[in-house]
Scaffold this motif. Structure first.
Motif, PDB file in Angstrom:
ATOM      1  N   UNK A 137       0.763  -1.423  -0.029  1.00 52.57           N
ATOM      2  CA  UNK A 137      -0.206   0.318  -0.201  1.00 52.57           C
ATOM      3  C   UNK A 137       1.065   0.981   0.039  1.00 52.57           C
ATOM      4  N   UNK A 138       1.812   1.314   0.807  1.00 53.17           N
ATOM      5  CA  UNK A 138       2.689   1.866   0.795  1.00 53.17           C
ATOM      6  C   UNK A 138       3.536   2.103  -0.458  1.00 53.17           C
ATOM      7  N   UNK A 139       4.351   1.847  -0.622  1.00 58.19           N
ATOM      8  CA  UNK A 139       4.900   1.945  -2.063  1.00 58.19           C
ATOM      9  C   UNK A 139       3.548   1.947  -3.008  1.00 58.19           C
ATOM     10  N   UNK A 140       2.469   1.547  -3.804  1.00 65.45           N
ATOM     11  CA  UNK A 140       1.571   1.873  -4.996  1.00 65.45           C
ATOM     12  C   UNK A 140       1.397   3.810  -4.291  1.00 65.45           C
ATOM     13  N   UNK A 141       0.960   3.646  -2.903  1.00 67.93           N
ATOM     14  CA  UNK A 141       1.155   5.579  -3.090  1.00 67.93           C
ATOM     15  C   UNK A 141       2.006   6.255  -3.364  1.00 67.93           C
ATOM     16  N   UNK A 142       3.235   5.809  -3.232  1.00 71.81           N
ATOM     17  CA  UNK A 142       4.688   6.607  -3.305  1.00 71.81           C
ATOM     18  C   UNK A 142       4.296   6.599  -5.030  1.00 71.81           C
ATOM     19  N   UNK A 143       4.364   5.464  -5.346  1.00 76.46           N
ATOM     20  CA  UNK A 143       4.246   5.283  -7.021  1.00 76.46           C
ATOM     21  C   UNK A 143       3.808   6.489  -7.982  1.00 76.46           C
ATOM     22  N   UNK A 144       1.947   6.679  -6.552  1.00 78.85           N
ATOM     23  CA  UNK A 144       1.147   7.378  -7.412  1.00 78.85           C
ATOM     24  C   UNK A 144       1.745   8.906  -7.933  1.00 78.85           C
ATOM     25  N   UNK A 145       2.511   9.462  -6.375  1.00 72.41           N
ATOM     26  CA  UNK A 145       3.082  10.918  -6.118  1.00 72.41           C
ATOM     27  C   UNK A 145       3.730  10.814  -6.694  1.00 72.41           C
ATOM     28  N   UNK A 146       4.875   9.823  -6.851  1.00 75.73           N
ATOM     29  CA  UNK A 146       6.241  10.310  -8.118  1.00 75.73           C
ATOM     30  C   UNK A 146       6.167  10.188  -9.482  1.00 75.73           C
ATOM     31  N   UNK A 147       4.425   9.717 -10.368  1.00 78.72           N
ATOM     32  CA  UNK A 147       4.139   9.283 -11.039  1.00 78.72           C
ATOM     33  C   UNK A 147       3.575  10.648 -11.520  1.00 78.72           C
ATOM     34  N   UNK A 148       2.888  11.757  -9.985  1.00 83.26           N
ATOM     35  CA  UNK A 148       2.124  12.735 -10.694  1.00 83.26           C
ATOM     36  C   UNK A 148       3.063  13.658 -10.308  1.00 83.26           C
ATOM     37  N   UNK A 149       3.791  13.250  -9.756  1.00 86.28           N
ATOM     38  CA  UNK A 149       4.783  14.726 -10.149  1.00 86.28           C
ATOM     39  C   UNK A 149       5.693  14.990 -11.409  1.00 86.28           C
ATOM     40  N   UNK A 150       6.307  13.986 -11.829  1.00 87.67           N
ATOM     41  CA  UNK A 150       6.950  13.725 -13.166  1.00 87.67           C
ATOM     42  C   UNK A 150       5.660  14.285 -14.218  1.00 87.67           C
ATOM     43  N   UNK A 151       4.205  13.719 -14.327  1.00 81.97           N
ATOM     44  CA  UNK A 151       3.167  13.901 -15.392  1.00 81.97           C
ATOM     45  C   UNK A 151       2.756  15.346 -14.939  1.00 81.97           C
ATOM     46  N   UNK A 152       1.985  15.367 -13.912  1.00 80.56           N
ATOM     47  CA  UNK A 152      -0.375  15.498 -13.705  1.00 80.56           C
ATOM     48  C   UNK A 152       0.807  17.410 -13.644  1.00 80.56           C
ATOM     49  N   UNK A 153       1.670  17.276 -12.878  1.00 79.24           N
ATOM     50  CA  UNK A 153       2.630  18.491 -11.849  1.00 79.24           C
ATOM     51  C   UNK A 153       2.749  19.686 -12.925  1.00 79.24           C
ATOM     52  N   UNK A 154       3.512  18.575 -13.654  1.00 75.60           N
ATOM     53  CA  UNK A 154       4.459  19.634 -14.940  1.00 75.60           C
ATOM     54  C   UNK A 154       3.561  20.473 -15.927  1.00 75.60           C
ATOM     55  N   UNK A 155       2.501  19.729 -16.002  1.00 69.31           N
ATOM     56  CA  UNK A 155       1.347  20.132 -17.359  1.00 69.31           C
ATOM     57  C   UNK A 155       0.738  21.143 -16.011  1.00 69.31           C
ATOM     58  N   UNK A 156       0.702  21.040 -14.748  1.00 70.28           N
ATOM     59  CA  UNK A 156      -0.015  22.659 -14.397  1.00 70.28           C
ATOM     60  C   UNK A 156       0.909  23.372 -14.134  1.00 70.28           C
ATOM     61  N   UNK A 157       1.989  23.599 -13.755  1.00 71.10           N
ATOM     62  CA  UNK A 157       3.003  24.071 -14.257  1.00 71.10           C
ATOM     63  C   UNK A 157       3.082  25.425 -15.229  1.00 71.10           C
ATOM     64  N   UNK A 158       3.108  23.954 -16.702  1.00 66.75           N
ATOM     65  CA  UNK A 158       3.517  24.733 -17.827  1.00 66.75           C
ATOM     66  C   UNK A 158       2.714  25.098 -18.798  1.00 66.75           C
TER      67      UNK A 158
END
Length: 193
Positions: A137-158
């Motif tokens: 569960x911890x690894x899954x949540x960490x992976x979700x945050x990592x993937x969103x940081x590399x994809x979604x967060x960049x899109x919101x910024x740029x």
């Protein structure tokens, strides 16, 4: 007889609310008062947080504190590894992805991450207990945050910059366009919950 208070919905305390509404509100704020005032707003929040720290300290004074030491060697290794890896990425985009500076810097960063993992597995009080990575569960949540940081967060910024530069949109309109991207972040957890 007075009515019982209605509990507030749990989503208003969710960390996804600022992510869902933040870009749109910031776009509107920038359009109304100007982009320079965004830094003043952040400064005001920082001052309020600093003024509130003694209150938080007093509120938490009754809790038992364990004398845990900070793993300084682990912190240094993590900082060095991250600096080298990000420096390698910056060098790769400037000098080429097969250039010697990129390869050396990236390899040194990966070695430093390896040393960090070794240090954390042997340290008496690690910064990051690697045993927690065995929890699915911890690894899954960490992976979700990592993937969103590399994809979604960049899109919101740029994307707002793209909307303003390519289409001549105002900051408020750019923020409104982002609602199509950020609203699922608010709605999906409600459905999943």
């Amino acid at each position: 007889m007075s009515a019982a208070p209605v509990p507030s919905p749990s989503w208003d305390r969710s960390p996804v609310c600022p992510l869902a509404f933040g870009p749109s509100l910031c776009g509107l704020f920038t359009q109304v008062v100007g982009w320079r005032f965004v830094y003043g707003f952040q400064l005001g929040c920082l001052v309020i947080a600093c003024l509130g720290m003694p209150l938080i300290r007093r509120a938490a004074a009754h809790e038992k504190r364990h004398a845990a030491r900070i793993d300084v060697a682990g912190a240094v290794l993590f900082c060095v590894a991250t600096t080298l890896t990000l420096g390698g990425l910056a060098l790769g985009s400037a000098t080429g992805w097969l250039s010697l500076p990129f390869l050396l810097c990236t390899a040194a960063g990966l070695v430093a991450y390896g040393l960090f993992a070794w240090r954390e597995s042997t340290a008496p009080s690690p910064l990051l207990s690697l045993r927690t990575l065995r929890n699915k569960r911890f690894s899954g949540m960490t992976l979700v945050v990592a993937v969103s940081s590399f994809t979604f967060t960049n899109a919101v910024a740029y994307l707002p910059v793209f909307f303003q530069g390519a289409y001549g949109s105002s900051p408020g309109a750019s923020g409104a366009f982002l609602m199509f991207l950020t609203m699922p972040v608010l709605i999906s957890p409600l459905i999943a919950g």
